[in-house]
Design a protein around this motif. Structure first.
Motif, PDB file in Angstrom:
ATOM      1  N   LYS A   1     -11.190  34.005 -90.327  1.00 15.41           N
ATOM      2  CA  LYS A   1     -10.161  34.181 -89.304  1.00 15.41           C
ATOM      3  C   LYS A   1      -8.793  33.931 -89.935  1.00 15.41           C
ATOM      4  N   GLU A   2      -7.873  34.876 -89.737  1.00 14.87           N
ATOM      5  CA  GLU A   2      -6.519  34.699 -90.263  1.00 14.87           C
ATOM      6  C   GLU A   2      -5.769  33.702 -89.381  1.00 14.87           C
ATOM      7  N   VAL A   3      -5.200  32.688 -90.023  1.00 16.96           N
ATOM      8  CA  VAL A   3      -4.449  31.663 -89.299  1.00 16.96           C
ATOM      9  C   VAL A   3      -3.021  31.669 -89.819  1.00 16.96           C
ATOM     10  N   GLU A   4      -2.070  31.763 -88.895  1.00 16.92           N
ATOM     11  CA  GLU A   4      -0.655  31.823 -89.290  1.00 16.92           C
ATOM     12  C   GLU A   4       0.007  30.465 -89.111  1.00 16.92           C
ATOM     13  N   LYS A   5       0.968  30.194 -89.986  1.00 20.39           N
ATOM     14  CA  LYS A   5       1.812  29.017 -89.791  1.00 20.39           C
ATOM     15  C   LYS A   5       3.211  29.337 -90.284  1.00 20.39           C
TER      16      LYS A   5
ATOM     17  N   LEU B   1      11.933  33.527 -96.550  1.00 18.33           N
ATOM     18  CA  LEU B   1      12.169  32.208 -95.965  1.00 18.33           C
ATOM     19  C   LEU B   1      11.626  32.112 -94.542  1.00 18.33           C
ATOM     20  N   PHE B   2      11.821  33.185 -93.735  1.00 17.34           N
ATOM     21  CA  PHE B   2      11.403  33.150 -92.336  1.00 17.34           C
ATOM     22  C   PHE B   2      10.082  33.882 -92.111  1.00 17.34           C
ATOM     23  N   ASN B   3       9.468  34.381 -93.180  1.00 19.55           N
ATOM     24  CA  ASN B   3       8.214  35.095 -93.002  1.00 19.55           C
ATOM     25  C   ASN B   3       7.091  34.115 -92.669  1.00 19.55           C
ATOM     26  N   THR B   4       6.239  34.526 -91.762  1.00 15.57           N
ATOM     27  CA  THR B   4       5.107  33.686 -91.401  1.00 15.57           C
ATOM     28  C   THR B   4       4.083  33.717 -92.524  1.00 15.57           C
ATOM     29  N   GLN B   5       3.647  32.554 -92.941  1.00 14.34           N
ATOM     30  CA  GLN B   5       2.602  32.491 -93.963  1.00 14.34           C
ATOM     31  C   GLN B   5       1.250  32.509 -93.265  1.00 14.34           C
ATOM     32  N   SER B   6       0.244  33.022 -93.954  1.00 19.64           N
ATOM     33  CA  SER B   6      -1.086  33.035 -93.350  1.00 19.64           C
ATOM     34  C   SER B   6      -2.149  32.777 -94.390  1.00 19.64           C
ATOM     35  N   LYS B   7      -3.276  32.298 -93.909  1.00 16.24           N
ATOM     36  CA  LYS B   7      -4.430  32.083 -94.792  1.00 16.24           C
ATOM     37  C   LYS B   7      -5.677  32.340 -93.963  1.00 16.24           C
ATOM     38  N   TYR B   8      -6.807  32.459 -94.642  1.00 15.00           N
ATOM     39  CA  TYR B   8      -8.082  32.643 -93.952  1.00 15.00           C
ATOM     40  C   TYR B   8      -8.806  31.311 -93.812  1.00 15.00           C
ATOM     41  N   GLU B   9      -9.415  31.115 -92.656  1.00 15.84           N
ATOM     42  CA  GLU B   9     -10.289  29.966 -92.450  1.00 15.84           C
ATOM     43  C   GLU B   9     -11.669  30.475 -92.072  1.00 15.84           C
ATOM     44  N   ILE B  10     -12.705  29.796 -92.590  1.00 14.37           N
ATOM     45  CA  ILE B  10     -14.077  30.177 -92.225  1.00 14.37           C
ATOM     46  C   ILE B  10     -14.417  29.504 -90.907  1.00 14.37           C
ATOM     47  N   CYS B  11     -14.794  30.316 -89.916  1.00 12.24           N
ATOM     48  CA  CYS B  11     -15.049  29.799 -88.567  1.00 12.24           C
ATOM     49  C   CYS B  11     -16.516  29.408 -88.413  1.00 12.24           C
ATOM     50  N   PRO B  12     -16.767  28.269 -87.773  1.00 10.68           N
ATOM     51  CA  PRO B  12     -18.162  27.929 -87.449  1.00 10.68           C
ATOM     52  C   PRO B  12     -18.668  28.858 -86.334  1.00 10.68           C
ATOM     53  N   LEU B  13     -19.928  29.242 -86.416  1.00  6.17           N
ATOM     54  CA  LEU B  13     -20.516  30.151 -85.420  1.00  6.17           C
ATOM     55  C   LEU B  13     -20.979  29.350 -84.198  1.00  6.17           C
ATOM     56  N   PRO B  14     -21.065  29.977 -83.022  1.00  6.27           N
ATOM     57  CA  PRO B  14     -20.700  31.366 -82.705  1.00  6.27           C
ATOM     58  C   PRO B  14     -19.179  31.564 -82.611  1.00  6.27           C
ATOM     59  N   VAL B  15     -18.751  32.831 -82.831  1.00  5.32           N
ATOM     60  CA  VAL B  15     -17.332  33.187 -82.787  1.00  5.32           C
ATOM     61  C   VAL B  15     -17.130  34.311 -81.778  1.00  5.32           C
ATOM     62  N   GLN B  16     -16.092  34.186 -80.968  1.00  9.63           N
ATOM     63  CA  GLN B  16     -15.743  35.225 -79.982  1.00  9.63           C
ATOM     64  C   GLN B  16     -14.689  36.135 -80.603  1.00  9.63           C
ATOM     65  N   ILE B  17     -14.970  37.433 -80.682  1.00  7.12           N
ATOM     66  CA  ILE B  17     -14.010  38.413 -81.211  1.00  7.12           C
ATOM     67  C   ILE B  17     -13.196  38.963 -80.037  1.00  7.12           C
ATOM     68  N   PRO B  18     -11.860  39.014 -80.151  1.00  7.76           N
ATOM     69  CA  PRO B  18     -11.044  39.554 -79.049  1.00  7.76           C
ATOM     70  C   PRO B  18     -11.396  41.023 -78.754  1.00  7.76           C
ATOM     71  N   VAL B  19     -11.619  41.322 -77.486  1.00  9.76           N
ATOM     72  CA  VAL B  19     -11.992  42.676 -77.057  1.00  9.76           C
ATOM     73  C   VAL B  19     -10.929  43.204 -76.095  1.00  9.76           C
ATOM     74  N   VAL B  20     -10.484  44.449 -76.338  1.00  8.02           N
ATOM     75  CA  VAL B  20      -9.528  45.104 -75.434  1.00  8.02           C
ATOM     76  C   VAL B  20     -10.303  46.124 -74.607  1.00  8.02           C
ATOM     77  N   LYS B  21     -10.205  46.010 -73.318  1.00  6.48           N
ATOM     78  CA  LYS B  21     -10.933  46.949 -72.455  1.00  6.48           C
ATOM     79  C   LYS B  21     -10.183  48.269 -72.411  1.00  6.48           C
ATOM     80  N   PRO B  22     -10.851  49.388 -72.744  1.00  2.00           N
ATOM     81  CA  PRO B  22     -10.150  50.680 -72.738  1.00  2.00           C
ATOM     82  C   PRO B  22      -9.901  51.192 -71.324  1.00  2.00           C
ATOM     83  N   ASP B  23      -8.882  52.032 -71.198  1.00  6.90           N
ATOM     84  CA  ASP B  23      -8.565  52.650 -69.909  1.00  6.90           C
ATOM     85  C   ASP B  23      -9.521  53.828 -69.693  1.00  6.90           C
ATOM     86  N   PRO B  24     -10.408  53.756 -68.698  1.00  3.09           N
ATOM     87  CA  PRO B  24     -11.400  54.827 -68.520  1.00  3.09           C
ATOM     88  C   PRO B  24     -10.805  56.146 -68.034  1.00  3.09           C
TER      89      PRO B  24
END
Length: 449
Positions: free
Chosen positions: A276-280, A300-323
């Motif tokens: 999971k990408e984590v920003e700071k 200087l003002f750019n957000t830095q990011s790194k990856y963290e390994i997530c413990p399972l289970p993990v919820q992936i963000p889902v976008v509901k499509p417009d039918p």
């Protein structure tokens, strides 16, 4: 890892020559050719209008520049800069232009797909192919460059024509069992042609070179069907991505499904690693604040990011499509095999921030990369199992079996990576912004150690 300075480009028209020596970029109506290793300008050509499409010939000697608005194609020679060729399609218009595999013929598709014109650079001969079908992928060349398959539509029926590229004679012409053919693609070994129907009907057909139907595959009916198709480089697997958020893998012996890769919203597979990408945002002391750093828009003002390994289970963000809208943002839109056929990367459109990596030996999920923004583009290194991706921000992301890394692109003015392409050696990446480009050089010596 090192980065070059930033160069201008237009419409993301930037391509490395097939031999890996040159980098061609279009800046409005100018074509600039650079040496890849030094980035020195070798040639500068001026086209008659802004370039819509640019392509190298297979032998890296010629560059095609198409100007669709004007119905024009110009061809430039790298060895003889004074030589040039101009093809004018006139009032019939132009919607597509491409090289044939021999690099000496150009195929132009006219407006309304009335015909394909084959122009010879050597003899100036012209051939016409009638009734080309306007579809997602209507033309494909076999990997060895010997054959061309073309989708054709006449009398309300779909056909496939197979031409021999040496002299453009028709080898086979057969009707396909499709309602509305959407695309076709040769297997990398050139033995099988995959043909698929539009999204309204789930149907994938496999034909031999002589037009025999080898197999038909349909996973379900009465629902939106095939969205993407990809062959593995070994020709052993055919991956089919569909609107039901699944990838089905067919084998090359019986053409039956050997596995189904699902993209659930909750990942609880114990063998998969979720990055999971984590920003700071970096803290800024008052002594670091200066007018220069504010106006230059430095990192200087750019957000830095790194990856963290997530413990399972993990919820992936889902976008509901417009039918109610056409082409809903759901299903597997991108499939990409690594060069050794070991891994498959996929993207499910209603989980736009995630890239899924599957191990094809174990037929199981290897890793999921969850980004903070929607994934714009990903591509495998052509030499080793390493995946590069971008999300339209100032970072480049890399995955390999050893892990994941997020890299800040150190350019002034906040270079946002919209798209990327690997160099054929796998030693560098071309990063494309809205109207700029930058080269990223991999430190291969350290990797080998």
């Amino acid at each position: 890892m090192n980065f070059s300075e930033v160069f201008k480009q237009t419409n993301q028209l930037c391509k490395v020559s097939p031999d890996g020596k040159y980098l061609a970029t279009c800046v409005q109506y100018r074509l600039v050719v650079r040496d890849v290793s030094t980035l020195q300008i070798l040639q500068l050509y001026t086209c008659l209008d802004q370039v819509s499409h640019m392509e190298w010939s297979s032998d890296s000697l010629f560059i095609l520049c198409a100007m669709y608005n004007r119905g024009l194609v110009q061809v430039w020679s790298l060895e003889q800069p004074d030589w040039h060729c101009k093809i004018d399609e006139g009032s019939i218009g132009l919607v597509s232009s491409r090289w044939s595999p021999d690099g000496r013929h150009i195929l132009n598709t006219t407006e309304f797909h009335l015909r394909v014109t084959v122009w010879s650079l050597c003899t100036k001969a012209v051939s016409y192919i009638k009734y080309p079908k306007a579809c997602q992928k209507g033309v494909d060349f076999s990997r060895d460059g010997r054959y061309m398959a073309l989708a054709e539509r006449r009398d309300c029926k779909d056909y496939v024509c197979v031409f021999v590229c040496d002299d453009w004679h028709l080898l086979r012409h057969f009707e396909t069992e499709t309602q509305d053919l959407a695309g076709l693609e040769w297997s990398p070994n050139g033995c099988v042609l995959a043909v698929w129907d539009s999204c309204l009907e789930y149907k994938v057909l496999l034909y031999s070179l002589d037009g025999r139907l080898l197999s038909t595959y349909s996973a379900y009916e009465w629902s939106l069907g095939v969205k993407s198709v990809s062959w593995s480089p070994s020709s052993q697997f055919l991956a089919i991505g569909s609107y039901d958020e699944k990838v089905r893998i067919l084998n090359h012996i019986t053409w039956k499904k050997i596995t189904q890769l699902e993209h659930p919203a909750v990942i609880d597979n114990t063998k998969a690693t979720v990055y999971k990408e984590v920003e700071k945002r970096p803290g800024v002391g008052s002594d670091e604040m200066s007018l220069h750093s504010i106006t230059m828009g430095t990192t200087l003002f750019n957000t830095q990011s790194k990856y963290e390994i997530c413990p399972l289970p993990v919820q992936i963000p889902v976008v509901k499509p417009d039918p109610d809208r056409a082409n809903p943002k759901i299903g597997i839109s991108v499939l990409a095999f690594s060069s050794d056929s070991r891994y498959l990367a996929t993207k499910n459109d209603n989980m736009a921030t995630a890239v899924w990596v599957w191990d094809m030996q174990k037929m199981s999920l290897e890793a999921v990369l969850e980004q903070t923004s929607a994934v714009r583009c990903f591509q495998w290194d052509p030499q080793r199992p390493r995946l590069a991706l971008c999300t339209g921000n100032t970072k480049l992301y890399l995955w390999s079996p050893g892990g994941c890394v997020s890299v800040q692109v150190p350019t002034e003015g906040g270079f946002q990576v919209q798209s990327l392409n690997w160099h054929c050696s796998g030693n560098s990446l071309i990063l494309l912004g809205k109207d700029q480009l930058c080269l990223c050089y991999m430190d291969t010596d350290q990797e080998d150690k």
